[in-house]
Design a protein around this motif. Structure first.
Motif, PDB file in Angstrom:
ATOM      1  N   ALA A  73       0.853  -1.276  -0.072  1.00 50.14           N
ATOM      2  CA  ALA A  73       0.090   0.039   0.100  1.00 50.14           C
ATOM      3  C   ALA A  73       0.903   1.442   0.122  1.00 50.14           C
ATOM      4  N   GLY A  74       2.196   1.004   0.471  1.00 49.32           N
ATOM      5  CA  GLY A  74       2.857   2.229   0.525  1.00 49.32           C
ATOM      6  C   GLY A  74       2.862   3.143   1.704  1.00 49.32           C
ATOM      7  N   ARG A  75       1.981   2.680   2.605  1.00 50.19           N
ATOM      8  CA  ARG A  75       1.723   3.601   3.735  1.00 50.19           C
ATOM      9  C   ARG A  75       0.879   2.650   4.910  1.00 50.19           C
ATOM     10  N   LEU A  76       1.128   2.763   6.126  1.00 47.86           N
ATOM     11  CA  LEU A  76       0.230   1.955   7.080  1.00 47.86           C
ATOM     12  C   LEU A  76      -0.371   3.115   8.080  1.00 47.86           C
ATOM     13  N   ASP A  77      -1.518   3.324   7.992  1.00 52.91           N
ATOM     14  CA  ASP A  77      -2.197   4.386   9.052  1.00 52.91           C
ATOM     15  C   ASP A  77      -3.049   3.770  10.232  1.00 52.91           C
ATOM     16  N   GLY A  78      -3.325   2.648  10.058  1.00 54.85           N
ATOM     17  CA  GLY A  78      -4.112   1.966  11.175  1.00 54.85           C
ATOM     18  C   GLY A  78      -4.207   0.553  11.215  1.00 54.85           C
ATOM     19  N   MET A  79      -4.217   0.137  12.569  1.00 59.26           N
ATOM     20  CA  MET A  79      -4.058  -1.306  12.741  1.00 59.26           C
ATOM     21  C   MET A  79      -5.258  -1.707  13.855  1.00 59.26           C
ATOM     22  N   VAL A  80      -5.918  -2.663  13.520  1.00 59.04           N
ATOM     23  CA  VAL A  80      -6.944  -3.333  14.565  1.00 59.04           C
ATOM     24  C   VAL A  80      -6.825  -4.616  14.863  1.00 59.04           C
ATOM     25  N   ASN A  81      -6.194  -5.021  15.813  1.00 60.74           N
ATOM     26  CA  ASN A  81      -6.035  -6.349  16.274  1.00 60.74           C
ATOM     27  C   ASN A  81      -7.503  -6.841  16.818  1.00 60.74           C
ATOM     28  N   ASN A  82      -7.992  -7.577  16.326  1.00 64.94           N
ATOM     29  CA  ASN A  82      -9.431  -8.114  16.392  1.00 64.94           C
ATOM     30  C   ASN A  82      -9.249  -9.523  16.589  1.00 64.94           C
ATOM     31  N   ALA A  83      -8.503 -10.300  15.887  1.00 61.00           N
ATOM     32  CA  ALA A  83      -8.482 -11.731  15.981  1.00 61.00           C
ATOM     33  C   ALA A  83      -8.436 -12.194  17.520  1.00 61.00           C
ATOM     34  N   GLY A 127      -0.314   7.544  13.306  1.00 66.32           N
ATOM     35  CA  GLY A 127      -1.036   6.273  13.245  1.00 66.32           C
ATOM     36  C   GLY A 127      -1.983   6.299  14.451  1.00 66.32           C
ATOM     37  N   ALA A 128      -2.654   5.171  14.312  1.00 66.78           N
ATOM     38  CA  ALA A 128      -3.602   4.624  15.136  1.00 66.78           C
ATOM     39  C   ALA A 128      -3.934   3.287  15.526  1.00 66.78           C
ATOM     40  N   ILE A 129      -3.662   2.641  16.424  1.00 58.68           N
ATOM     41  CA  ILE A 129      -4.034   1.369  16.650  1.00 58.68           C
ATOM     42  C   ILE A 129      -5.359   1.114  17.683  1.00 58.68           C
ATOM     43  N   VAL A 130      -6.114   0.229  17.372  1.00 59.06           N
ATOM     44  CA  VAL A 130      -7.349  -0.218  17.978  1.00 59.06           C
ATOM     45  C   VAL A 130      -6.940  -1.839  18.372  1.00 59.06           C
ATOM     46  N   ASN A 131      -7.206  -2.232  19.585  1.00 57.08           N
ATOM     47  CA  ASN A 131      -7.109  -3.502  20.154  1.00 57.08           C
ATOM     48  C   ASN A 131      -8.792  -4.006  20.650  1.00 57.08           C
ATOM     49  N   ILE A 132      -9.093  -5.017  20.081  1.00 60.54           N
ATOM     50  CA  ILE A 132     -10.264  -5.464  20.627  1.00 60.54           C
ATOM     51  C   ILE A 132     -10.155  -6.449  21.791  1.00 60.54           C
ATOM     52  N   VAL A 172      -3.149   4.456  20.773  1.00 58.37           N
ATOM     53  CA  VAL A 172      -3.526   3.028  20.982  1.00 58.37           C
ATOM     54  C   VAL A 172      -4.573   2.955  21.891  1.00 58.37           C
ATOM     55  N   ASN A 173      -5.731   2.581  21.532  1.00 58.66           N
ATOM     56  CA  ASN A 173      -6.989   2.384  22.223  1.00 58.66           C
ATOM     57  C   ASN A 173      -7.476   1.141  22.114  1.00 58.66           C
ATOM     58  N   ALA A 174      -8.473   0.680  23.115  1.00 54.46           N
ATOM     59  CA  ALA A 174      -9.033  -0.586  23.044  1.00 54.46           C
ATOM     60  C   ALA A 174     -10.444  -0.205  22.920  1.00 54.46           C
ATOM     61  N   ILE A 175     -11.214  -1.248  22.487  1.00 50.06           N
ATOM     62  CA  ILE A 175     -12.833  -1.418  22.701  1.00 50.06           C
ATOM     63  C   ILE A 175     -12.936  -2.819  23.166  1.00 50.06           C
ATOM     64  N   SER A 176     -13.763  -2.657  24.497  1.00 47.28           N
ATOM     65  CA  SER A 176     -14.485  -3.686  25.047  1.00 47.28           C
ATOM     66  C   SER A 176     -15.616  -4.016  24.967  1.00 47.28           C
ATOM     67  N   PRO A 177     -16.272  -4.807  23.843  1.00 48.48           N
ATOM     68  CA  PRO A 177     -17.776  -5.214  23.489  1.00 48.48           C
ATOM     69  C   PRO A 177     -17.945  -6.192  24.485  1.00 48.48           C
ATOM     70  N   ALA A 178     -19.389  -6.129  24.821  1.00 44.03           N
ATOM     71  CA  ALA A 178     -20.281  -7.144  25.508  1.00 44.03           C
ATOM     72  C   ALA A 178     -20.670  -8.094  24.407  1.00 44.03           C
ATOM     73  N   MET A 179     -21.868  -8.720  24.763  1.00 35.17           N
ATOM     74  CA  MET A 179     -22.455  -9.799  23.439  1.00 35.17           C
ATOM     75  C   MET A 179     -22.710  -8.824  22.223  1.00 35.17           C
ATOM     76  N   THR A 180     -22.309  -9.189  21.167  1.00 34.10           N
ATOM     77  CA  THR A 180     -22.368  -8.511  20.118  1.00 34.10           C
ATOM     78  C   THR A 180     -23.144  -9.480  18.940  1.00 34.10           C
ATOM     79  N   LEU A 220     -12.064   5.642  16.280  1.00 37.58           N
ATOM     80  CA  LEU A 220     -10.821   5.572  17.314  1.00 37.58           C
ATOM     81  C   LEU A 220      -9.647   5.978  16.223  1.00 37.58           C
ATOM     82  N   LEU A 221      -9.860   5.382  14.927  1.00 35.35           N
ATOM     83  CA  LEU A 221      -8.673   5.408  13.987  1.00 35.35           C
ATOM     84  C   LEU A 221      -8.538   6.894  13.533  1.00 35.35           C
ATOM     85  N   SER A 222      -9.726   7.511  13.288  1.00 40.28           N
ATOM     86  CA  SER A 222      -9.841   8.980  12.762  1.00 40.28           C
ATOM     87  C   SER A 222      -9.197   9.699  13.670  1.00 40.28           C
ATOM     88  N   ASP A 223      -9.392  11.088  12.927  1.00 40.77           N
ATOM     89  CA  ASP A 223      -8.931  12.246  13.663  1.00 40.77           C
ATOM     90  C   ASP A 223      -9.922  12.781  14.640  1.00 40.77           C
TER      91      ASP A 223
END
Length: 254
Positions: A73-83, A127-132, A172-180, A220-223
């Protein structure tokens, strides 16, 4: 939530919350690379995202895939660790193999994902990282000891990275979902009694959708989320706000 021109990697992107996040990022204008160990990624392909078949427990391959996606892609602006993986088993019966699976998928892969993406973003100075994570990091129940521990670790890591990466321009931020409402939950909710029970666990009687979690991640990934760093967004619709809300049959008390 403008992500126009940005490149975002999402793990576990073929279904469930990961697919919801990928869709939200594409809708906000991002180029998305989705990683998943499953080859059944039709929904992801329909979004126009780039699909990479990958098992994040192969940590060397995971790191290499992040580098390759960045190069492509020539760039990396965001990473979401969801697995992630859920294993519910009576605590005294939990095996070492189950413990290892939980820690490798839910904790180690997130740590490696943050480090590999963080190095690239730190060099770019942004950049911005979101961890689930999960509501289980704060309020859990018997049978989820190992799972809850891994999700609490994600929240703690996220908090520490606010400074280790924040000083280099990476939030770097996290999201803590309940039942989804993933595919599995939607299927279960076809049974009226289960649907009523699930809805009774939230203050407004609704079950969170994957699109709603996707919107949070895109924010969270956006400005628009610039003020948040090291935060854990508890997306549980009030589920964990009360003590002793359910009796042993899963019915609401009071």
């Amino acid at each position: 939530m403008n992500l126009e021109g940005r490149h975002i990697i999402v793990t576990g992107a073929a279904a469930g919350i990961g697919l919801g996040i990928a869709k939200a990022c594409v809708a906000a204008g991002a180029q998305v690379t989705g990683f998943d160990k499953s080859l059944e990624a039709e929904g992801l392909a329909e979004t126009g995202a780039q699909f990479v078949q990958l098992d994040v427990t192969d940590l060397d391959a995971f790191e290499a895939a992040i580098a390759a996606a960045h190069a492509r892609a020539g760039r990396l602006d965001g990473m979401v660790n969801n697995a992630g993986v859920t294993i519910k088993v009576p605590f005294l019966e939990m095996t070492r193999a189950q413990m290892e699976t939980l820690w490798t998928v839910n904790q180690r892969s997130v740590l490696v994902g943050c480090q590999a993406a963080g190095r690239i973003m730190a060099e770019a100075g942004k950049g911005a990282i979101v961890n689930i994570a999960s509501v289980h990091a704060r309020a859990t129940n018997p049978g989820h000891e190992g799972y809850a521990a891994t999700k609490a670790a994600i929240v703690a890591m996220t908090r520490a990275m606010a400074w280790s990466l924040g000083t280099k321009g990476v939030r770097v931020n996290a999201i803590s979902p309940a039942m989804t409402r993933t595919e599995i939950v939607d299927e279960a909710m076809q049974t009226p009694d289960l649907a009523d029970r699930f809805r009774s666990w939230t203050a407004e009687g609704e079950v969170t959708t994957v699109d709603e979690i996707g919107a949070l991640a895109a924010f969270l990934l956006s400005d628009a989320g610039a003020a948040l760093n090291g935060s854990d967004v508890l997306a549980d619709r009030g589920m964990s706000a009360l003590l002793d809300i359910f009796d042993l049959e899963g019915k609401r008390n009071g």
